[in-house]
Design a protein around this motif. Structure first.
Motif, PDB file in Angstrom:
ATOM      1  N   ALA A  70       0.848  -1.197   0.000  1.00  0.00           N
ATOM      2  CA  ALA A  70       0.000   0.000   0.000  1.00  0.00           C
ATOM      3  C   ALA A  70       0.878   1.240   0.000  1.00  0.00           C
ATOM      4  O   ALA A  70       2.045   1.200   0.406  1.00  0.00           O
ATOM      5  N   ILE A  71       0.297   2.331  -0.449  1.00  0.00           N
ATOM      6  CA  ILE A  71       0.963   3.631  -0.436  1.00  0.00           C
ATOM      7  C   ILE A  71       0.234   4.516   0.567  1.00  0.00           C
ATOM      8  O   ILE A  71      -0.999   4.607   0.549  1.00  0.00           O
ATOM      9  N   ILE A  72       1.013   5.143   1.454  1.00  0.00           N
ATOM     10  CA  ILE A  72       0.437   5.947   2.532  1.00  0.00           C
ATOM     11  C   ILE A  72       0.879   7.396   2.361  1.00  0.00           C
ATOM     12  O   ILE A  72       2.061   7.716   2.473  1.00  0.00           O
ATOM     13  N   ASN A  73      -0.075   8.253   2.075  1.00  0.00           N
ATOM     14  CA  ASN A  73       0.191   9.681   1.932  1.00  0.00           C
ATOM     15  C   ASN A  73      -0.044  10.352   3.281  1.00  0.00           C
ATOM     16  O   ASN A  73      -1.113  10.198   3.874  1.00  0.00           O
ATOM     17  N   CYS A  74       0.955  11.068   3.784  1.00  0.00           N
ATOM     18  CA  CYS A  74       0.875  11.675   5.118  1.00  0.00           C
ATOM     19  C   CYS A  74       0.769  13.193   5.013  1.00  0.00           C
ATOM     20  O   CYS A  74       1.598  13.829   4.359  1.00  0.00           O
ATOM     21  N   LYS A  75      -0.229  13.744   5.665  1.00  0.00           N
ATOM     22  CA  LYS A  75      -0.406  15.192   5.686  1.00  0.00           C
ATOM     23  C   LYS A  75      -0.768  15.621   7.106  1.00  0.00           C
ATOM     24  O   LYS A  75      -1.784  15.187   7.651  1.00  0.00           O
ATOM     25  N   VAL A  76       0.083  16.458   7.707  1.00  0.00           N
ATOM     26  CA  VAL A  76      -0.246  17.006   9.018  1.00  0.00           C
ATOM     27  C   VAL A  76      -1.555  17.780   8.928  1.00  0.00           C
ATOM     28  O   VAL A  76      -2.440  17.663   9.768  1.00  0.00           O
ATOM     29  N   SER A  77      -1.662  18.588   7.884  1.00  0.00           N
ATOM     30  CA  SER A  77      -2.896  19.301   7.563  1.00  0.00           C
ATOM     31  C   SER A  77      -2.924  19.464   6.050  1.00  0.00           C
ATOM     32  O   SER A  77      -1.941  19.180   5.367  1.00  0.00           O
ATOM     33  N   PHE A  78      -4.041  19.931   5.525  1.00  0.00           N
ATOM     34  CA  PHE A  78      -4.164  20.002   4.069  1.00  0.00           C
ATOM     35  C   PHE A  78      -3.983  21.424   3.541  1.00  0.00           C
ATOM     36  O   PHE A  78      -3.143  21.671   2.692  1.00  0.00           O
ATOM     37  N   HIS A  79      -4.776  22.356   4.038  1.00  0.00           N
ATOM     38  CA  HIS A  79      -4.662  23.752   3.610  1.00  0.00           C
ATOM     39  C   HIS A  79      -4.575  23.853   2.083  1.00  0.00           C
ATOM     40  O   HIS A  79      -3.604  24.351   1.517  1.00  0.00           O
ATOM     41  N   ALA A  80      -5.587  23.306   1.441  1.00  0.00           N
ATOM     42  CA  ALA A  80      -5.750  23.331  -0.022  1.00  0.00           C
ATOM     43  C   ALA A  80      -4.854  22.340  -0.745  1.00  0.00           C
ATOM     44  O   ALA A  80      -4.863  22.271  -1.968  1.00  0.00           O
ATOM     45  N   ARG A  81      -4.075  21.526  -0.006  1.00  0.00           N
ATOM     46  CA  ARG A  81      -3.212  20.542  -0.669  1.00  0.00           C
ATOM     47  C   ARG A  81      -3.892  19.187  -0.809  1.00  0.00           C
ATOM     48  O   ARG A  81      -3.265  18.219  -1.225  1.00  0.00           O
ATOM     49  N   HIS A  82      -5.167  19.116  -0.446  1.00  0.00           N
ATOM     50  CA  HIS A  82      -5.885  17.851  -0.605  1.00  0.00           C
ATOM     51  C   HIS A  82      -5.990  17.460  -2.073  1.00  0.00           C
ATOM     52  O   HIS A  82      -6.044  16.281  -2.405  1.00  0.00           O
ATOM     53  N   THR A  83      -6.001  18.471  -2.961  1.00  0.00           N
ATOM     54  CA  THR A  83      -6.082  18.156  -4.388  1.00  0.00           C
ATOM     55  C   THR A  83      -4.808  17.469  -4.870  1.00  0.00           C
ATOM     56  O   THR A  83      -4.847  16.641  -5.781  1.00  0.00           O
ATOM     57  N   GLU A  84      -3.677  17.799  -4.244  1.00  0.00           N
ATOM     58  CA  GLU A  84      -2.416  17.143  -4.593  1.00  0.00           C
ATOM     59  C   GLU A  84      -2.476  15.659  -4.243  1.00  0.00           C
ATOM     60  O   GLU A  84      -2.124  14.797  -5.057  1.00  0.00           O
ATOM     61  N   ALA A  85      -2.940  15.359  -3.028  1.00  0.00           N
ATOM     62  CA  ALA A  85      -3.068  13.961  -2.618  1.00  0.00           C
ATOM     63  C   ALA A  85      -4.070  13.234  -3.511  1.00  0.00           C
ATOM     64  O   ALA A  85      -3.844  12.085  -3.918  1.00  0.00           O
ATOM     65  N   ALA A  86      -5.176  13.902  -3.828  1.00  0.00           N
ATOM     66  CA  ALA A  86      -6.197  13.283  -4.673  1.00  0.00           C
ATOM     67  C   ALA A  86      -5.671  13.028  -6.084  1.00  0.00           C
ATOM     68  O   ALA A  86      -5.982  12.000  -6.699  1.00  0.00           O
ATOM     69  N   PHE A  87      -4.871  13.952  -6.594  1.00  0.00           N
ATOM     70  CA  PHE A  87      -4.305  13.806  -7.939  1.00  0.00           C
ATOM     71  C   PHE A  87      -3.440  12.550  -8.027  1.00  0.00           C
ATOM     72  O   PHE A  87      -3.615  11.713  -8.918  1.00  0.00           O
ATOM     73  N   TRP A  88      -2.504  12.407  -7.072  1.00  0.00           N
ATOM     74  CA  TRP A  88      -1.631  11.232  -7.098  1.00  0.00           C
ATOM     75  C   TRP A  88      -2.426   9.966  -6.804  1.00  0.00           C
ATOM     76  O   TRP A  88      -2.166   8.910  -7.390  1.00  0.00           O
ATOM     77  N   GLY A  89      -3.392  10.073  -5.916  1.00  0.00           N
ATOM     78  CA  GLY A  89      -4.221   8.909  -5.617  1.00  0.00           C
ATOM     79  C   GLY A  89      -4.965   8.419  -6.839  1.00  0.00           C
ATOM     80  O   GLY A  89      -5.043   7.212  -7.102  1.00  0.00           O
ATOM     81  N   LEU A  90      -5.510   9.347  -7.607  1.00  0.00           N
ATOM     82  CA  LEU A  90      -6.241   8.971  -8.820  1.00  0.00           C
ATOM     83  C   LEU A  90      -5.323   8.301  -9.827  1.00  0.00           C
ATOM     84  O   LEU A  90      -5.654   7.239 -10.380  1.00  0.00           O
ATOM     85  N   LEU A  91      -4.153   8.885 -10.065  1.00  0.00           N
ATOM     86  CA  LEU A  91      -3.237   8.314 -11.051  1.00  0.00           C
ATOM     87  C   LEU A  91      -2.768   6.921 -10.638  1.00  0.00           C
ATOM     88  O   LEU A  91      -2.700   6.004 -11.463  1.00  0.00           O
ATOM     89  N   ILE A  92      -2.457   6.760  -9.364  1.00  0.00           N
ATOM     90  CA  ILE A  92      -1.962   5.463  -8.892  1.00  0.00           C
ATOM     91  C   ILE A  92      -3.060   4.411  -8.953  1.00  0.00           C
ATOM     92  O   ILE A  92      -2.840   3.272  -9.373  1.00  0.00           O
ATOM     93  N   ARG A  93      -4.265   4.785  -8.572  1.00  0.00           N
ATOM     94  CA  ARG A  93      -5.364   3.819  -8.591  1.00  0.00           C
ATOM     95  C   ARG A  93      -5.766   3.451 -10.017  1.00  0.00           C
ATOM     96  O   ARG A  93      -6.260   2.348 -10.266  1.00  0.00           O
ATOM     97  N   LEU A  94      -5.552   4.364 -10.961  1.00  0.00           N
ATOM     98  CA  LEU A  94      -5.855   4.053 -12.357  1.00  0.00           C
ATOM     99  C   LEU A  94      -4.803   3.138 -12.973  1.00  0.00           C
ATOM    100  O   LEU A  94      -5.106   2.345 -13.867  1.00  0.00           O
ATOM    101  N   SER A  95      -3.560   3.265 -12.505  1.00  0.00           N
ATOM    102  CA  SER A  95      -2.468   2.526 -13.135  1.00  0.00           C
ATOM    103  C   SER A  95      -2.085   1.250 -12.389  1.00  0.00           C
ATOM    104  O   SER A  95      -1.271   0.469 -12.874  1.00  0.00           O
ATOM    105  N   SER A  96      -2.648   1.027 -11.198  1.00  0.00           N
ATOM    106  CA  SER A  96      -2.319  -0.187 -10.443  1.00  0.00           C
ATOM    107  C   SER A  96      -3.474  -0.516  -9.509  1.00  0.00           C
ATOM    108  O   SER A  96      -4.426   0.248  -9.374  1.00  0.00           O
ATOM    109  N   ASN A  97      -3.367  -1.654  -8.852  1.00  0.00           N
ATOM    110  CA  ASN A  97      -4.397  -2.048  -7.882  1.00  0.00           C
ATOM    111  C   ASN A  97      -3.908  -1.862  -6.451  1.00  0.00           C
ATOM    112  O   ASN A  97      -4.430  -2.472  -5.521  1.00  0.00           O
TER     113      ASN A  97
END
Length: 236
Positions: A99-126
């Motif tokens: 599994a891949i674990i993305n760590c964020k103390v807080s988001f402050h508008a950076r949630h889209t960054e985590a979502a972007f990488w999450g989407l790409l990884i989930r599309l390209s692998s299981n």
């Protein structure tokens, strides 16, 4: 200059948070041959001595990036924080990414960054892609960045729920050597020995403005069991 200093402090805080998350998980998962480490070549190479296996794991997480200027396609390494790896149980077996674990103390508008990488990884692998956060604003005190609940949610929560497998909450610790963290690890270990399997130790719902749990937003205690479950699902 001040912006650079603030950025450096945020980066240092993020790294400390990664070590906290890794310590919590490794305290309970090493006996299951699950190891959590930073998703950096230097950290991975201390575990994986087979260079071919090391680069196989790193290459597996690269995502395709298309360049319009010359119509070429590259493989870029995402901005990742922690890998949960399955340690070989027999000679000749290879380390495996769990599994891949993305760590964020807080988001402050950076949630889209985590979502972007999450989407790409989930599309390209299981591979499961999860987010762990301290949701630091609740200590200010301010409202949680995730909203009050699933029903009364923020855009941040809705986006993370859509583009990650789960979001896990962990209460604030100063660093991986925080005596409070060591105490909580001991409490959790004692609970497990006594057959108390569902106790929440590493998060505190009594903190004012703490968001409510739901199916997608859980305490980090649940990630311990989820990683075990995902390992059990690996085809033999």
């Amino acid at each position: 200059m001040l912006n650079q200093l603030a950025q450096s402090l945020r980066a240092a805080g993020g790294t400390a948070f990664e070590y906290i998350v890794a310590k919590i998980l490794n305290s309970f998962l090493l006996e299951d041959d699950i190891v959590v480490t930073r998703a950096r070549e230097a950290s991975l190479s201390r575990l994986i001595h087979n260079q071919s296996n090391l680069y196989q794991i790193m290459d597996f997480t690269r995502v395709p990036v298309k360049r319009r200027c010359d119509q070429s396609q590259l493989q870029d390494y995402p901005d990742l924080d922690l890998f949960a790896l399955v340690r070989p149980s027999q000679f000749g077996e290879l380390w495996r990414l769990l599994a891949i674990i993305n760590c964020k103390v807080s988001f402050h508008a950076r949630h889209t960054e985590a979502a972007f990488w999450g989407l790409l990884i989930r599309l390209s692998s299981n591979i499961p892609f999860v987010v762990v956060t301290e949701d630091r604003d609740i200590y200010t005190p301010k409202a949680s960045e995730l909203g009050r609940s699933c029903e009364d949610s923020t855009e941040t929560r809705r986006i993370l729920e859509s583009f990650s497998d789960r979001v896990y909450l962990v209460k604030r610790y100063t660093n991986e050597n925080d005596p409070k963290l060591d105490k909580d690890i001991s409490i959790k270990q004692n609970n497990l020995k006594q057959g108390i399997l569902s106790s929440v130790v590493f998060d505190d719902v009594n903190i004012p403005y703490h968001t409510q749990y739901c199916h997608s937003v859980r305490p980090i205690d649940d990630l311990i069991d989820d990683l075990r479950h995902w390992k059990a699902e690996i085809p033999k």
